[in-house]
Design an enzyme around this catalytic site. Structure first.
Site, PDB file in Angstrom:
ATOM      1  N   ALA A   1     -19.496  10.168 -13.275  1.00 56.90           N
ATOM      2  CA  ALA A   1     -20.252   9.529 -14.354  1.00 56.90           C
ATOM      3  C   ALA A   1     -20.402   8.027 -14.211  1.00 56.90           C
ATOM      4  O   ALA A   1     -20.967   7.386 -15.101  1.00 56.90           O
ATOM      5  CB  ALA A   1     -19.594   9.850 -15.688  1.00 56.90           C
TER       6      ALA A   1
ATOM      7  N   GLY B   1     -25.111  10.865 -13.234  1.00 56.93           N
ATOM      8  CA  GLY B   1     -23.971  10.991 -14.136  1.00 56.93           C
ATOM      9  C   GLY B   1     -23.894   9.859 -15.132  1.00 56.93           C
ATOM     10  O   GLY B   1     -23.562  10.066 -16.304  1.00 56.93           O
TER      11      GLY B   1
ATOM     12  N   SER C   1     -29.922  21.670  -6.653  1.00 54.65           N
ATOM     13  CA  SER C   1     -30.854  20.839  -5.885  1.00 54.65           C
ATOM     14  C   SER C   1     -31.961  21.737  -5.367  1.00 54.65           C
ATOM     15  O   SER C   1     -31.742  22.930  -5.117  1.00 54.65           O
ATOM     16  CB  SER C   1     -30.121  20.175  -4.703  1.00 54.65           C
ATOM     17  OG  SER C   1     -31.030  19.691  -3.732  1.00 54.65           O
TER      18      SER C   1
ATOM     19  N   TYR D   1     -25.122  20.446   3.253  1.00 50.62           N
ATOM     20  CA  TYR D   1     -25.400  20.022   1.875  1.00 50.62           C
ATOM     21  C   TYR D   1     -26.211  21.089   1.146  1.00 50.62           C
ATOM     22  O   TYR D   1     -25.887  21.460   0.009  1.00 50.62           O
ATOM     23  CB  TYR D   1     -26.155  18.694   1.873  1.00 50.62           C
ATOM     24  CG  TYR D   1     -26.621  18.289   0.493  1.00 50.62           C
ATOM     25  CD1 TYR D   1     -25.704  17.807  -0.445  1.00 50.62           C
ATOM     26  CD2 TYR D   1     -27.954  18.399   0.127  1.00 50.62           C
ATOM     27  CE1 TYR D   1     -26.125  17.452  -1.717  1.00 50.62           C
ATOM     28  CE2 TYR D   1     -28.375  18.042  -1.148  1.00 50.62           C
ATOM     29  CZ  TYR D   1     -27.461  17.575  -2.066  1.00 50.62           C
ATOM     30  OH  TYR D   1     -27.880  17.233  -3.334  1.00 50.62           O
TER      31      TYR D   1
END
Length: 301
Positions: A22, A27, A146, A171
């Protein structure tokens, strides 16, 4: 129908929200908007100094706690401390993630870094916080996917990419795994009659600090590529809207998936989107769940 914006977030007073990663990017925007609308927000961050700076910038009812998702020991310590102080958690936003385009790296527990951080760290965290989530009315878990998940496939014979490591592919597989987890979690929550729901979101192509970091190992060429990539992306404030909607829209149902609506889901107003076939396959979900429980030693549902 008008576009969904952060101004449509309902009053969050009385709710406790945990946002991983965050202190920057998606975030930070997510935590800022939740706090702006009255939530008590826990910034779950690896670097507490950066977290404190973010908390000062956000203002409101915000606290900082150390969490390194690349260490299961850190995850357990965070969960134990959080649930002691907050026995009921209304919202968990599994936002943090890592994207690297350099050599293969591993977590403190020996997992390939993308899968270990993006999936297994959040899998363990969610399981360890499930009792606290169940103690809150209408609690939610939001997973960050994603668009790269749509072209990815899991190789259960080489989940840690020890035989075949390509960073971009690793990824994408980690984000596919994250998406599978979010959907399988919702199936299991519903089967158990739990009041908690699991929802997914992805930001399309968004300008965050992950883009330049992913290319930093390539030196000057990497910096040029990163700058070029930034020109093709949308602002982080726009990219955070899908996960904010998933986290706060009263009409959201478990298992829904939100993302941008234009140009192949790369940008634009928030809409409901579809996961890939692999992500939505219950058989793959069950198989990945079994593996994740074994690797993390966290069992639930």
């Amino acid at each position: 129908m008008p576009a969904w914006t952060a101004d449509l977030i309902p009053d969050q007073h009385g709710r406790t929200a945990v946002v991983t990663g965050a202190n920057s990017g998606l975030g930070l925007i997510t935590a800022t908007e939740l706090a702006r609308h009255g939530a008590r927000v826990v910034l779950a961050v690896r670097d507490t100094s950066a977290g404190e700076r973010a908390a000062h910038r956000i203002g409101g009812d915000v606290e900082v706690r150390e969490l390194d998702l690349a260490s299961l020991d850190s995850v357990r310590k965070f969960a134990a401390g959080l649930t002691t102080d907050h026995p009921a958690v209304d919202l968990l936003v599994n936002n943090a993630g890592v994207v690297l385009l350099g050599p293969r790296r591993t977590t403190a527990d020996g997992f390939e870094l993308h899968l270990g951080t993006n999936l297994l760290g959040h899998f363990a965290l969610t399981g360890l916080l499930l009792e606290a989530l169940s103690a809150a009315p209408q609690a939610r878990v939001v997973g960050l996917s994603s668009i790269t998940h749509k072209n990815a496939h899991l190789d259960f014979g080489d989940l840690m990419a020890e035989r075949d490591y390509r960073a971009a592919a690793a990824y994408g597989r980690s984000k596919l795994a994250t998406t599978i987890f979010g959907l399988e979690l919702d199936r299991r929550l519903r089967a158990a009659g739990s009041p908690v729901i699991s929802v997914l979101a992805h930001p399309g192509l968004t300008r965050t600090n992950l883009t330049p970091r992913a290319w930093e190992h390539r030196g000057r060429l990497g910096r040029v590529i990163a700058r070029a990539g930034l020109l093709a992306t949308q602002p982080v404030e726009q990219g955070a809207l899908p996960q904010l909607r998933a986290a706060t829209d009263p009409a959201v149902r478990g298992g829904q998936f939100f993302g941008p609506s234009r140009l192949g889901e790369t940008r634009g107003p928030v809409t409901e989107v579809r996961p890939s076939r692999d992500a939505a396959d219950p058989a793959i979900g069950e198989r990945l769940w079994t593996v994740a429980e074994r690797l993390t030693d966290v069992s639930y549902l």
